[in-house]
Design a protein around this motif. Structure first.
Motif, mmCIF file in Angstrom:
data_model
loop_
_atom_site.group_PDB
_atom_site.id
_atom_site.type_symbol
_atom_site.label_atom_id
_atom_site.label_comp_id
_atom_site.label_asym_id
_atom_site.label_seq_id
_atom_site.Cartn_x
_atom_site.Cartn_y
_atom_site.Cartn_z
ATOM 1 N N HIS A 209 0.802 -1.202 0.000
ATOM 2 C CA HIS A 209 0.000 0.000 0.000
ATOM 3 C C HIS A 209 0.846 1.269 0.000
ATOM 4 N N GLY A 210 2.118 1.156 -0.373
ATOM 5 C CA GLY A 210 2.912 2.361 -0.525
ATOM 6 C C GLY A 210 2.447 3.104 -1.753
ATOM 7 N N HIS A 211 2.346 4.415 -1.693
ATOM 8 C CA HIS A 211 1.895 5.178 -2.840
ATOM 9 C C HIS A 211 2.304 6.628 -2.685
ATOM 10 N N THR A 212 2.295 7.333 -3.792
ATOM 11 C CA THR A 212 2.584 8.755 -3.742
ATOM 12 C C THR A 212 1.290 9.501 -3.451
ATOM 13 N N VAL A 273 -9.641 3.935 -1.031
ATOM 14 C CA VAL A 273 -10.831 3.165 -0.668
ATOM 15 C C VAL A 273 -11.651 2.842 -1.911
ATOM 16 N N VAL A 274 -11.763 3.786 -2.819
ATOM 17 C CA VAL A 274 -12.492 3.534 -4.062
ATOM 18 C C VAL A 274 -11.836 2.394 -4.836
ATOM 19 N N GLU A 275 -10.512 2.433 -4.919
ATOM 20 C CA GLU A 275 -9.797 1.376 -5.638
ATOM 21 C C GLU A 275 -9.960 0.032 -4.945
ATOM 22 N N TYR A 282 -11.634 -6.046 0.785
ATOM 23 C CA TYR A 282 -12.349 -5.618 1.978
ATOM 24 C C TYR A 282 -11.425 -5.460 3.185
ATOM 25 N N GLN A 283 -10.265 -6.079 3.139
ATOM 26 C CA GLN A 283 -9.300 -5.893 4.229
ATOM 27 C C GLN A 283 -8.818 -4.442 4.274
ATOM 28 N N LYS A 284 -8.553 -3.867 3.098
ATOM 29 C CA LYS A 284 -8.119 -2.477 3.048
ATOM 30 C C LYS A 284 -9.222 -1.541 3.538
ATOM 31 N N ILE A 285 -10.461 -1.872 3.189
ATOM 32 C CA ILE A 285 -11.583 -1.050 3.635
ATOM 33 C C ILE A 285 -11.714 -1.110 5.152
ATOM 34 N N GLU A 286 -11.530 -2.293 5.722
ATOM 35 C CA GLU A 286 -11.598 -2.442 7.179
ATOM 36 C C GLU A 286 -10.460 -1.679 7.857
ATOM 37 N N GLU A 287 -9.268 -1.722 7.241
ATOM 38 C CA GLU A 287 -8.134 -0.963 7.780
ATOM 39 C C GLU A 287 -8.462 0.530 7.800
ATOM 40 N N PHE A 288 -9.120 0.980 6.738
ATOM 41 C CA PHE A 288 -9.505 2.385 6.664
ATOM 42 C C PHE A 288 -10.512 2.721 7.761
ATOM 43 N N ASN A 289 -11.486 1.853 7.966
ATOM 44 C CA ASN A 289 -12.488 2.085 9.018
ATOM 45 C C ASN A 289 -11.838 2.197 10.390
ATOM 46 N N GLU A 290 -10.874 1.330 10.661
ATOM 47 C CA GLU A 290 -10.186 1.363 11.942
ATOM 48 C C GLU A 290 -9.375 2.653 12.102
ATOM 49 N N ALA A 291 -8.738 3.080 11.003
ATOM 50 C CA ALA A 291 -7.959 4.306 11.043
ATOM 51 C C ALA A 291 -8.855 5.519 11.325
ATOM 52 N N VAL A 292 -10.040 5.523 10.715
ATOM 53 C CA VAL A 292 -10.990 6.625 10.928
ATOM 54 C C VAL A 292 -11.425 6.649 12.397
ATOM 55 N N LYS A 293 -11.696 5.461 12.960
ATOM 56 C CA LYS A 293 -12.101 5.410 14.367
ATOM 57 C C LYS A 293 -11.026 5.998 15.276
#
Length: 297
Positions: A209-212, A273-275, A282-293
């Motif tokens: 998930h490294g990105h510019t 998240v769109v990508e 769905y793992q990336k989406i869950e990671e995002f949800n946890e980060a938002v929390k």
């Protein structure tokens, strides 16, 4: 003035002669400004914008966030004491040939939109009432400003109405520029603006998930502001300065960090998240949800 002839962009050094000229031509209702003072604004102002008509500068605006310790404007300091977060319009000046063309409204719409995107709850300004500036008072009233105080400045020679407008991100004057009235208004070409709210940038991914980040500069600017405010807090504590002012500076630190987080959040939501959703990751989406929390705790 025809549609699509006005461009609002970040001021550049090439604009300085224009800015200094129109400021001097209107100095009876503005504080004086030489090149050194203008360069100072360029360093600490949140917004230093130029409106351009047919490739020629027509107006400029300076906007300043709370917590700028080196700025001693009497009106700015009044707002500083009253509000923990705000975006102060220090001055807006329109060159004589371009007045009554709606450029002032366009510039204020950009300010309000920027405030919405960066989480600033209000925009503030002052208008002279002695001498009486009826045109400016009516203009600010149309933009939704209300008086929140009055004071005398410049050795009691001028009386000002201190005014503020709450930033409502659902109001047409905040976001209509990019939707229903897009063709009628100008658009700011400014790297930080692009990072804050423009979608559709290239977003390069690699393993892990490294990105510019297209918004890296905007985040860096916010963090630099936070660091500057935090250094000021340490200095104030070391010098045993007033606790209330220390808290004001801490509020500015928190605001800068939160705004950096909001920009990262927006970028991640619009791209990563769109990508991930398109790929069924769905793992990336869950990671995002946890980060938002964690972010909103």
């Amino acid at each position: 003035m025809n549609e699509n002839t006005v461009l609002i962009r970040k001021a550049e050094e090439k604009d300085y002669p224009f800015i200094l000229r129109v400021n001097e031509e209107n100095v009876e209702v503005l504080s004086p400004m030489d090149e050194a003072k203008l360069k100072g604004f360029a360093e600490f102002a949140e917004l230093l914008l130029v409106a351009e008509v047919d490739n020629a500068p027509a107006a400029f605006l300076i906007g300043i966030r709370e917590g700028i310790g080196c700025y001693d404007s009497e009106n700015y300091l009044w707002f500083q004491k009253k509000y923990p977060q705000f975006l102060y319009v220090d001055r807006i000046v329109i060159d004589e040939p371009y007045r009554s063309a709606g450029i002032g409204k366009m510039l204020y719409q950009e300010v309000l939109h920027y405030a919405c995107l960066t989480g600033v709850p209000m925009v503030t300004a002052e208008i002279d009432t002695i001498p009486y500036n009826e045109t400016s008072l009516k203009f600010h009233e149309r933009m939704g400003f209300q008086e929140v105080g009055v004071q005398f400045v410049r050795n009691n020679s001028i009386k000002v109405s201190l005014q503020a407008v709450a930033v409502d991100c659902h109001m047409e004057h905040v976001h209509g520029h990019f939707h229903s009235h897009r063709d009628e208004h100008a658009h700011v070409h400014n790297e930080e603006y692009d990072h804050a709210y423009r979608a559709g940038h290239d977003h390069v991914h690699s393993a892990g998930h490294g990105h510019t980040h297209p918004n890296a500069k905007a985040v860096s600017n916010r963090l630099a502001k936070a660091i500057g405010h935090l250094e000021k807090v340490k200095q104030m504590v070391d010098q045993e300065e007033d606790c209330a002012q220390v808290l004001v500076q801490l509020t500015a630190v928190r605001s800068a960090i939160n705004n950096a987080g909001k920009i990262i959040l927006s970028d991640h939501l619009n791209h990563c998240v769109v990508e991930a959703a398109e790929k069924g990751d769905y793992q990336k989406i869950e990671e995002f949800n946890e980060a938002v929390k964690q972010f909103v705790k």
